[in-house]
Design an enzyme around this catalytic site. Structure first.
Site, PDB file in Angstrom:
ATOM      1  N   SER A  31     -50.465 -40.935  16.507  1.00 12.00           N
ATOM      2  CA  SER A  31     -50.665 -41.720  15.284  1.00 12.00           C
ATOM      3  C   SER A  31     -50.423 -43.200  15.546  1.00 12.00           C
ATOM      4  CB  SER A  31     -49.665 -41.216  14.237  1.00 12.00           C
ATOM      5  OG  SER A  31     -49.573 -42.102  13.161  1.00 12.00           O
ATOM      6  N   TYR A  82     -40.574 -38.552  11.411  1.00 10.79           N
ATOM      7  CA  TYR A  82     -41.967 -38.187  11.713  1.00 10.79           C
ATOM      8  C   TYR A  82     -42.522 -39.070  12.829  1.00 10.79           C
ATOM      9  CZ  TYR A  82     -47.015 -38.007  11.524  1.00 10.79           C
ATOM     10  OH  TYR A  82     -48.341 -37.915  11.895  1.00 10.79           O
ATOM     11  N   LYS A 125     -43.759 -38.337  17.043  1.00  6.13           N
ATOM     12  CA  LYS A 125     -45.006 -38.690  17.740  1.00  6.13           C
ATOM     13  C   LYS A 125     -44.684 -39.452  19.033  1.00  6.13           C
ATOM     14  CE  LYS A 125     -47.743 -36.668  14.923  1.00  6.13           C
ATOM     15  NZ  LYS A 125     -48.353 -35.399  15.317  1.00  6.13           N
TER      16      LYS A 125
END
Ligand code: NAD
Ligand code: WQD
Length: 339
Positions: free
Chosen positions: A126, A151, A155
């Site tokens: 992302s 989150y 990644k």
């Protein structure tokens, strides 16, 4: 026919990618635990491609079940790993869920890759890894910034896990850093299905136009951008899906230059929140009830991709417009609301 495992293949980006894979002649196996998707998506995929992918309901957090799955399916040639939890706010409230679901699942899959000699692995990363960028557009060489949410951290850590695994094994991996995926398949057979109140802009817009939400809140108009609202790189999910097929072909044909590669997937164009709102109104003819409210904590001011690496090295370019994306998102919303 080459067999490709797609984890999270009933989710938003996964389902669109399964369609493109099947249309390109791959045999697709899907694993999904339906935590953020529904079985109806299988029907949508089948209606579009006239082929039913093989589906197994399985929770990738269950290591023994993952091992059993690979024991039964030893001819998988590549994996596209979408399965993860993706709500930034929820990850702050429940970090352990995010670390478990986004990291353990990756680790278990990579262990099976090692065990069965599966060498081709595509990972959903992302643009969140860039944080607030120092300069725009953002190239893949821009520094990864300290994560502002669990989150985002998953990644970054996932990319490190992949890089380290590629160093010591035959694994070849491509991490695709998505910017902001929007839109739906043009048939309206599949699209985005946010659970509860949408956190993302476009589903909130379409739900407001459909009367499911009363009003869209535009989070801030006092940012240092042209019209004061935040700027993002919104990319049509079908363009994004096609990039996965190209990335997979690159790995399968051993055209990768290093064992671990990273590509930005965006349009290269920044659009403000107010531009998206206006574009939605012009494209669909729907009037949108919105108001400007305070900034949303944690939002970065502006992010958009430098897409030259993906253009030159992958030979991929986003082809669809913002209008295409908003029109398809609206068609999808109307279909699921019976409007
Ligand atoms: P999604 O929630 O629609 O799809 C994820 C799918 O994975 C769902 O169908 C869910 O049921 C499944 N899943 C989750 N945990 C699982 C588990 N433990 N076992 C099996 N299945 C599981 O999300 P999406 O928008 O399609 O995102 C796909 C990937 O792309 C994610 O890794 C996400 O972090 C990443 N990503 C998404 C965006 C975005 O804005 N949508 C942007 C950048 C990156
Ligand atoms: C876009 C813009 C909001 C809702 C998130 C994740 C990121 C990535 C993509 C996974 C922002 C504004 C939104 C609303 C608004 N996901 N907005 N009113 O925040 O760029 O990125 O999804 O990797 O990690 O953080 O996307 O769609 O939430 O917001 O004004 O009701 O729309 O402030 O400027 P974001 P978004």
């Amino acid at each position: 026919m080459k067999k490709i495992l797609v984890t999270g293949g009933l989710g938003y980006i996964g389902s669109h990618t399964v369609v493109e894979l099947q249309n390109s002649g791959y045999q697709v196996l899907i694993i999904d635990n339906l935590s953020n998707s529904s079985l109806d998506v299988l029907e949508g995929i089948t209606n579009i491609t006239k082929t039913a992918p093989t589906f197994e309901r399985l929770d990738l957090r269950l290591k023994a079940d993952v091992a059993d799955y690979f024991k039964k399916n030893q001819d998988i040639e590549g994996i596209i790993h979408f399965a993860a939890s993706k709500a930034v706010g929820e990850s702050v409230q429940n970090p352990l869920l995010y670390y478990e679901n986004n990291l353990n699942t990756l680790i278990y899959l990579l262990q099976e890759c090692n065990a069965y000699g599966i060498e081709n692995f595509i990972f959903s990363s992302s643009c969140t890894v860039y944080g607030e960028p120092d300069s725009l557009p953002i190239t893949e060489n821009a520094p990864v910034k300290p994560a502002t949410s669990p989150y985002g951290n998953t990644k970054q850590i996932s990319e490190e896990i992949l890089k380290d695994t590629c160093c010591i094994s035959a694994l070849k991996s491509i991490a695709l850093r998505y910017f902001n995926p929007i839109g739906a398949h043009e048939t309206a057979e599949i699209g985005e299905l946010p659970a509860g109140v949408p956190q993302n802009l476009v589903p909130f817009i379409t739900q407001t136009a459909a009367g499911v939400r009363e009003q869209l809140s535009v989070f801030g108009d006092d940012y240092p951008t042209e019209d004061g609202s935040c700027v993002r790189d919104y990319i049509h999910v079908v363009d994004l899906a096609k990039a996965h097929v190209i990335a997979l072909q690159r790995l399968l044909s051993k055209k990768n230059e290093t064992q671990f590669e990273v590509f930005n997937l965006g349009t290269g164009r920044g659009s403000s929140v107010l531009e998206v709102v206006n574009s939605f109104e012009t494209t669909t003819g729907e009037k949108l009830n919105y108001k400007i409210v305070d900034r949303r904590p944690g939002d970065v001011i502006a992010v958009y991709a430098d897409t030259q690496k993906a253009n030159k090295v992958l030979g991929w370019k986003a082809e669809k417009t913002m209008e295409d994306a908003l029109e398809s998102a609206w068609k999808w919303e109307k279909k699921i609301r019976n409007i």
